[in-house]
Design a protein around this motif. Structure first.
Motif, PDB file in Angstrom:
ATOM      1  N   LEU A 230      19.148 -11.779 -30.146  1.00 57.36           N
ATOM      2  CA  LEU A 230      17.918 -12.956 -30.336  1.00 57.36           C
ATOM      3  C   LEU A 230      17.439 -12.965 -28.929  1.00 57.36           C
ATOM      4  O   LEU A 230      18.980 -12.781 -28.262  1.00 57.36           O
ATOM      5  N   LEU A 231      16.402 -13.647 -28.731  1.00 54.74           N
ATOM      6  CA  LEU A 231      16.166 -13.689 -27.082  1.00 54.74           C
ATOM      7  C   LEU A 231      15.658 -14.581 -26.926  1.00 54.74           C
ATOM      8  O   LEU A 231      14.599 -15.150 -27.289  1.00 54.74           O
ATOM      9  N   GLN A 254       9.409  -1.071 -29.809  1.00 56.60           N
ATOM     10  CA  GLN A 254       8.739   0.236 -30.104  1.00 56.60           C
ATOM     11  C   GLN A 254      10.597   1.366 -30.929  1.00 56.60           C
ATOM     12  O   GLN A 254       9.795   2.297 -31.203  1.00 56.60           O
ATOM     13  N   ASN A 255      11.086   0.141 -30.398  1.00 51.63           N
ATOM     14  CA  ASN A 255      12.594   1.103 -31.826  1.00 51.63           C
ATOM     15  C   ASN A 255      13.173   0.281 -32.062  1.00 51.63           C
ATOM     16  O   ASN A 255      13.701   0.594 -33.279  1.00 51.63           O
ATOM     17  N   ASN A 256      12.169  -0.262 -33.475  1.00 46.03           N
ATOM     18  CA  ASN A 256      12.023  -0.784 -34.407  1.00 46.03           C
ATOM     19  C   ASN A 256      13.873  -0.958 -34.630  1.00 46.03           C
ATOM     20  O   ASN A 256      14.325  -1.605 -35.915  1.00 46.03           O
ATOM     21  N   ILE A 257      13.892  -2.308 -34.164  1.00 44.25           N
ATOM     22  CA  ILE A 257      15.643  -3.702 -34.014  1.00 44.25           C
ATOM     23  C   ILE A 257      14.623  -4.417 -34.364  1.00 44.25           C
ATOM     24  O   ILE A 257      13.986  -5.179 -33.529  1.00 44.25           O
ATOM     25  N   GLU A 258      15.524  -5.058 -35.309  1.00 48.66           N
ATOM     26  CA  GLU A 258      15.558  -6.189 -35.589  1.00 48.66           C
ATOM     27  C   GLU A 258      15.805  -7.518 -34.215  1.00 48.66           C
ATOM     28  O   GLU A 258      17.097  -7.293 -34.152  1.00 48.66           O
ATOM     29  N   HIS A 259      15.152  -8.146 -34.490  1.00 50.78           N
ATOM     30  CA  HIS A 259      14.671  -9.288 -33.652  1.00 50.78           C
ATOM     31  C   HIS A 259      14.147 -10.713 -33.417  1.00 50.78           C
ATOM     32  O   HIS A 259      13.156 -10.499 -34.398  1.00 50.78           O
ATOM     33  N   ILE A 260      14.398 -11.617 -33.270  1.00 48.10           N
ATOM     34  CA  ILE A 260      13.397 -12.559 -32.221  1.00 48.10           C
ATOM     35  C   ILE A 260      13.152 -13.061 -31.087  1.00 48.10           C
ATOM     36  O   ILE A 260      14.005 -13.310 -30.685  1.00 48.10           O
ATOM     37  N   PHE A 261      11.944 -13.454 -30.706  1.00 46.10           N
ATOM     38  CA  PHE A 261      11.760 -14.033 -28.967  1.00 46.10           C
ATOM     39  C   PHE A 261      11.407 -15.046 -29.532  1.00 46.10           C
ATOM     40  O   PHE A 261       9.818 -15.485 -29.485  1.00 46.10           O
ATOM     41  N   SER A 262      11.744 -15.567 -28.297  1.00 44.39           N
ATOM     42  CA  SER A 262      11.492 -17.734 -28.039  1.00 44.39           C
ATOM     43  C   SER A 262      11.933 -17.799 -26.834  1.00 44.39           C
ATOM     44  O   SER A 262      12.127 -17.408 -26.419  1.00 44.39           O
ATOM     45  N   VAL A 263      10.510 -18.610 -26.680  1.00 47.50           N
ATOM     46  CA  VAL A 263      10.225 -19.279 -25.267  1.00 47.50           C
ATOM     47  C   VAL A 263       9.996 -20.081 -25.500  1.00 47.50           C
ATOM     48  O   VAL A 263       9.401 -21.029 -26.475  1.00 47.50           O
ATOM     49  N   TYR A 264      10.615 -20.867 -24.290  1.00 49.09           N
ATOM     50  CA  TYR A 264      10.511 -22.377 -24.405  1.00 49.09           C
ATOM     51  C   TYR A 264      10.201 -22.887 -23.071  1.00 49.09           C
ATOM     52  O   TYR A 264       9.982 -21.993 -21.929  1.00 49.09           O
ATOM     53  N   GLU A 265       9.420 -23.546 -23.273  1.00 45.35           N
ATOM     54  CA  GLU A 265       9.058 -25.144 -22.132  1.00 45.35           C
ATOM     55  C   GLU A 265       9.585 -25.393 -20.680  1.00 45.35           C
ATOM     56  O   GLU A 265      11.242 -25.833 -21.370  1.00 45.35           O
TER      57      GLU A 265
END
Length: 295
Positions: A230-231, A254-265
């Motif tokens: 989780l990012l 690119q490496n097919n790793i499950e992840h979630i990228f969250s960007v907050y103000e």
């Protein structure tokens, strides 16, 4: 020496057992063991330095077969900070995931003139995890880990998983504003960057010719064996640029790793909205329930 026993011996024992026991005597009720009580152990040493210590929160009813571990790693620019900074997170996790063990860790902080951060702090995490693994029967925990790191602690957590977790004990990493790419122009173009790199890295612990900025950058160390992640990054973080989150997101994809990228103000996490902080907590909770589920 291997003892050889005649098969007739077993036959005679069987006859005696059958003749000497009634059917009622063969149906004994299982003994109900009293579940273990919750226990907190503070400042447990895992090395020779006073800073090599962790707090461990063990839940009620734990067992070595099911009780997995949440490992918290504080921030502070690798030179400051303390596990006490994660106390609120401990309290939150105790309420939302009461069946998990929680470990809140300190590591040896970098200091002039001769205490660099890397790879020492990565190895501190390894030493703590090795100790917990070796004591799994005593503690009654299952040594599978979800790592939750903030800032420098997120960087350490990512690096541990990507480089040092050779036995796949880490099942996910939650990266909250962690530096992930020291080749980013944001860092490289800083006039103090090389001085900081020389201070933080023990170059003697890496092969000659190593690009040290790459060697300590999680985004440059992602592989097919990296854990789900989780990012969480801010749009205007003055310490860790959003481009670091984007670089890590790209490498994981690119490496097919499950992840979630969250960007907050906002910036480095301390000014995110209540809704964004709740979203962060919900996503971490979902990852715990998915990748560190109690069987």
């Amino acid at each position: 020496m291997k003892m050889i026993i005649h098969p007739l011996y077993f036959f005679s024992i069987l006859i005696l057992a059958v003749s000497g026991c009634s059917s009622d005597e063969n149906t004994t009720e299982p003994q109900n063991e009293t579940p273990l009580a919750a226990e907190t152990m503070l400042n447990v040493s895992y090395g020779s330095s006073p800073q090599q210590a962790y707090d461990i929160y063990l839940p009620e009813g734990r067992t070595a077969e099911k009780t997995k571990v949440l490992l918290l790693v504080h921030g502070g620019g690798w030179t400051s900070g303390d596990k006490a900074d994660m106390t609120a997170t401990v309290t939150l996790l105790e309420g939302t995931h009461p069946n998990h063990a929680i470990v809140n860790i300190n590591y040896v902080l970098a200091a002039l003139p001769n205490t660099p951060a890397f790879p020492n702090q990565f190895l501190d995490l390894k030493a703590a995890i090795d100790k917990l693994t070796n004591e799994r029967e005593t503690l009654q925990i299952k040594p599978e880990f979800g790592m939750i790191g903030v800032s420098a602690g997120a960087h350490l957590s990512l690096m541990y998983d990507f480089v040092y977790d050779s036995t796949d004990q880490v099942k996910f990493v939650a990266d909250i504003v962690g530096p992930s790419d020291f080749t980013d122009p944001f860092y490289v173009n800083d006039p103090q960057f090389q001085l900081a790199l020389n201070f933080l890295v023990d170059a003697s612990q890496y092969p000659n010719g190593t690009n040290l900025a790459e060697a300590i950058s999680p985004a440059k160390q992602v592989s097919a064996s990296s854990s789900p992640a989780l990012l969480f990054y801010g749009t205007v973080d003055p310490l860790v640029p959003l481009s670091n989150g984007e670089s890590l997101d790209t490498a994981l994809t690119q490496n097919n790793i499950e992840h979630i990228f969250s960007v907050y103000e906002g910036g480095h996490g301390n000014d995110w909205s209540e809704a964004d902080n709740q979203d962060l907590q919900d996503k971490i909770s979902t990852y715990i329930n998915t990748y560190l589920v109690i069987d």
